[in-house]
Design a protein around this motif. Structure first.
Motif, PDB file in Angstrom:
ATOM      1  N   SER A 157       0.853  -1.195   0.000  1.00 33.76           N
ATOM      2  CA  SER A 157       0.000   0.000   0.000  1.00 33.76           C
ATOM      3  C   SER A 157       0.881   1.233   0.000  1.00 33.76           C
ATOM      4  N   GLN A 158       0.639   2.134  -0.941  1.00 32.99           N
ATOM      5  CA  GLN A 158       1.367   3.404  -0.978  1.00 32.99           C
ATOM      6  C   GLN A 158       0.432   4.494  -1.481  1.00 32.99           C
ATOM      7  N   PHE A 159       0.606   5.677  -0.903  1.00 27.82           N
ATOM      8  CA  PHE A 159      -0.264   6.813  -1.217  1.00 27.82           C
ATOM      9  C   PHE A 159       0.571   8.067  -1.414  1.00 27.82           C
ATOM     10  N   ALA A 160       0.248   8.832  -2.432  1.00 25.41           N
ATOM     11  CA  ALA A 160       0.861  10.142  -2.634  1.00 25.41           C
ATOM     12  C   ALA A 160      -0.049  11.203  -2.017  1.00 25.41           C
ATOM     13  N   ILE A 161       0.535  12.065  -1.211  1.00 24.39           N
ATOM     14  CA  ILE A 161      -0.205  13.120  -0.505  1.00 24.39           C
ATOM     15  C   ILE A 161      -0.104  14.408  -1.314  1.00 24.39           C
ATOM     16  N   GLN A 162      -1.243  14.920  -1.754  1.00 24.06           N
ATOM     17  CA  GLN A 162      -1.215  16.127  -2.585  1.00 24.06           C
ATOM     18  C   GLN A 162      -0.930  17.386  -1.770  1.00 24.06           C
ATOM     19  N   THR A 163      -1.538  17.486  -0.605  1.00 19.45           N
ATOM     20  CA  THR A 163      -1.332  18.653   0.246  1.00 19.45           C
ATOM     21  C   THR A 163      -0.922  18.203   1.642  1.00 19.45           C
ATOM     22  N   MET A 164       0.035  18.907   2.240  1.00 21.94           N
ATOM     23  CA  MET A 164       0.498  18.559   3.574  1.00 21.94           C
ATOM     24  C   MET A 164      -0.339  19.241   4.656  1.00 21.94           C
ATOM     25  N   GLU A 165      -1.370  19.969   4.237  1.00 22.70           N
ATOM     26  CA  GLU A 165      -2.202  20.715   5.193  1.00 22.70           C
ATOM     27  C   GLU A 165      -2.815  19.808   6.248  1.00 22.70           C
ATOM     28  N   TYR A 166      -3.319  18.654   5.822  1.00 23.22           N
ATOM     29  CA  TYR A 166      -3.983  17.760   6.772  1.00 23.22           C
ATOM     30  C   TYR A 166      -2.970  17.058   7.674  1.00 23.22           C
ATOM     31  N   PRO A 188       4.808  13.912  -0.507  1.00 29.21           N
ATOM     32  CA  PRO A 188       5.296  12.695   0.154  1.00 29.21           C
ATOM     33  C   PRO A 188       4.535  11.470  -0.338  1.00 29.21           C
ATOM     34  N   ILE A 189       5.243  10.361  -0.488  1.00 26.69           N
ATOM     35  CA  ILE A 189       4.606   9.083  -0.799  1.00 26.69           C
ATOM     36  C   ILE A 189       4.721   8.218   0.455  1.00 26.69           C
ATOM     37  N   ILE A 190       3.570   7.909   1.025  1.00 23.94           N
ATOM     38  CA  ILE A 190       3.509   7.138   2.257  1.00 23.94           C
ATOM     39  C   ILE A 190       3.309   5.671   1.926  1.00 23.94           C
ATOM     40  N   GLN A 191       4.053   4.809   2.597  1.00 26.20           N
ATOM     41  CA  GLN A 191       3.908   3.371   2.390  1.00 26.20           C
ATOM     42  C   GLN A 191       3.668   2.688   3.734  1.00 26.20           C
ATOM     43  N   VAL A 192       2.858   1.639   3.724  1.00 27.33           N
ATOM     44  CA  VAL A 192       2.622   0.859   4.935  1.00 27.33           C
ATOM     45  C   VAL A 192       3.692  -0.226   5.018  1.00 27.33           C
ATOM     46  N   ASN A 193       4.465  -0.196   6.104  1.00 30.70           N
ATOM     47  CA  ASN A 193       5.505  -1.195   6.324  1.00 30.70           C
ATOM     48  C   ASN A 193       5.382  -1.751   7.733  1.00 30.70           C
ATOM     49  N   ASN A 194       5.235  -3.071   7.824  1.00 31.81           N
ATOM     50  CA  ASN A 194       5.097  -3.728   9.130  1.00 31.81           C
ATOM     51  C   ASN A 194       4.006  -3.086   9.978  1.00 31.81           C
ATOM     52  N   GLY A 195       2.926  -2.710   9.321  1.00 31.17           N
ATOM     53  CA  GLY A 195       1.789  -2.167  10.036  1.00 31.17           C
ATOM     54  C   GLY A 195       1.887  -0.707  10.409  1.00 31.17           C
ATOM     55  N   LYS A 196       2.982  -0.045  10.009  1.00 26.64           N
ATOM     56  CA  LYS A 196       3.169   1.373  10.321  1.00 26.64           C
ATOM     57  C   LYS A 196       3.298   2.186   9.033  1.00 26.64           C
ATOM     58  N   LEU A 197       3.062   3.494   9.154  1.00 28.83           N
ATOM     59  CA  LEU A 197       3.164   4.387   8.002  1.00 28.83           C
ATOM     60  C   LEU A 197       4.544   5.018   7.953  1.00 28.83           C
ATOM     61  N   HIS A 270      -7.063  11.879   7.827  1.00 28.50           N
ATOM     62  CA  HIS A 270      -5.629  11.814   8.110  1.00 28.50           C
ATOM     63  C   HIS A 270      -4.757  12.142   6.905  1.00 28.50           C
ATOM     64  N   CYS A 271      -5.324  12.037   5.690  1.00 31.02           N
ATOM     65  CA  CYS A 271      -4.466  12.235   4.511  1.00 31.02           C
ATOM     66  C   CYS A 271      -4.802  13.480   3.703  1.00 31.02           C
ATOM     67  N   GLY A 272      -6.065  13.903   3.709  1.00 33.99           N
ATOM     68  CA  GLY A 272      -6.441  15.114   2.995  1.00 33.99           C
ATOM     69  C   GLY A 272      -6.879  14.884   1.567  1.00 33.99           C
ATOM     70  N   LYS A 273      -7.569  15.902   1.050  1.00 36.03           N
ATOM     71  CA  LYS A 273      -8.107  15.852  -0.309  1.00 36.03           C
ATOM     72  C   LYS A 273      -6.978  15.715  -1.340  1.00 36.03           C
ATOM     73  N   GLY A 274      -7.238  14.906  -2.360  1.00 39.40           N
ATOM     74  CA  GLY A 274      -6.261  14.731  -3.439  1.00 39.40           C
ATOM     75  C   GLY A 274      -5.319  13.568  -3.247  1.00 39.40           C
ATOM     76  N   THR A 275      -5.298  12.977  -2.055  1.00 40.20           N
ATOM     77  CA  THR A 275      -4.449  11.815  -1.808  1.00 40.20           C
ATOM     78  C   THR A 275      -4.898  10.651  -2.698  1.00 40.20           C
ATOM     79  N   ILE A 276      -3.947   9.915  -3.213  1.00 41.69           N
ATOM     80  CA  ILE A 276      -4.269   8.774  -4.072  1.00 41.69           C
ATOM     81  C   ILE A 276      -3.213   7.698  -3.916  1.00 41.69           C
ATOM     82  N   GLY A 277      -3.664   6.449  -3.999  1.00 39.37           N
ATOM     83  CA  GLY A 277      -2.722   5.350  -3.851  1.00 39.37           C
ATOM     84  C   GLY A 277      -3.014   4.209  -4.817  1.00 39.37           C
ATOM     85  N   ILE A 278      -2.026   3.350  -4.970  1.00 44.35           N
ATOM     86  CA  ILE A 278      -2.208   2.104  -5.711  1.00 44.35           C
ATOM     87  C   ILE A 278      -1.829   0.979  -4.758  1.00 44.35           C
TER      88      ILE A 278
END
Length: 284
Positions: A157-166, A188-197, A270-278
């Motif tokens: 799981s990985q998500f790109a955060i469009q705005t850091m406001e949130y 920032p691109i956030i990834q879930v690793n070992n249950g943590k972000l 927690h992630c804000g508008k515009g966040t998207i992941g694959i």
């Protein structure tokens, strides 16, 4: 052998169509604005969440499902002769898993199986869909749990955060990081690793650069990707979702089912508008 019902919490970010067609029962977490509490996806939807944040000027707090909520939802199925498989958001991210274990202890041993997805959003949704596949093959609740538990560490799981406001409003980044991120257009691109972000990568510039980075990783891993389901999940980022789907199609890297879903209110808080992941599962 008893019939099996698959349940998931609202952070799995599956569409109503998927929930209905795969017969998944959803139990909502909570979004709280001051004293006012809303059930995620029931009393409040993602677009309404953002409207309230804009009107009130602050982020809501999110809260886990209580043991009592679980018991109320489990009891009718147990009484009807079902065994239950319940998938929850990762135990390192929410108290929901622990609450589910407390509820489980109120029923005869083996009737309720709890799975810690060690993930969030449609990372858990992918596992719920795989649980349905195992159910449809005739596996028991305990067998489904055993099979899904094997898949848990293979979810990507990985998500790109469009705005850091949130992230800033939620206390997850400093004012300086927020300022520099805005000035430099850091995504920032956030990834879930070992249950943590974790911050996996940082893209600079247009959002499409961050999308391209996530897609490149997907293409590199494509031969090892479980082709049953791949998810594109976003928080009101329709254009980014269309871009990613077209990119995948043009590169001939389509799975059997490429599914687009919208992040619910808890994840969006927690992630804000515009966040998207694959999101996808790797083969063994």
């Amino acid at each position: 052998m008893n019939k099996v019902i698959i349940m998931a919490d609202s952070t799995c970010d599956l569409t109503q169509e998927l929930l209905s067609s795969r017969q998944i029962e959803l139990i909502p977490l909570y979004v709280n604005f001051g004293e006012q509490s809303y059930r995620d996806g029931v009393d409040i939807q993602t677009e309404e969440l953002y409207q309230k944040v804009e009107e009130l000027g602050y982020l809501p707090k999110t809260s886990a499902i209580s043991p009592g909520d679980f018991i109320v939802r489990f009891e009718p199925y147990i009484e009807q002769g079902y065994d239950i498989v319940m998938l929850t958001i990762g135990s390192k991210l929410s108290g929901t898993y622990q609450a589910a274990l407390v509820a489980q202890s109120n029923f005869d041993e083996g009737r309720v199986q709890i799975i810690d997805t060690q993930n969030l959003s449609s990372g858990g949704g992918l596992l719920a869909l795989k649980a349905c596949d195992f159910r449809d093959k005739g596996l028991s609740a305990s067998e489904i749990k055993a099979e899904v538990d094997k898949l848990v560490p293979r979810v990507r799981s990985q998500f790109a955060i469009q705005t850091m406001e949130y992230l800033y409003k939620g206390g997850r980044c400093s004012a300086l990081s927020m300022f520099l991120g805005s000035v430099l257009s850091i995504k920032p691109i956030i990834q879930v690793n070992n249950g943590k972000l974790d911050v996996y990568k940082k893209s600079v510039g247009k959002m499409t650069r961050a999308l391209d980075q996530m897609l490149e990783d997907y293409y590199e891993l494509f031969d090892k990707v479980d082709k049953d389901y791949v998810m594109i999940t976003h928080s009101l980022a329709d254009k980014s979702a269309a871009y990613m789907k077209e990119h995948i199609q043009n590169h001939g890297k389509l799975p059997k089912a490429l599914l687009e879903t919208t992040a619910g209110c808890v994840i969006s808080t927690h992630c804000g508008k515009g966040t998207i992941g694959i999101l996808y599962i790797l083969t063994e």
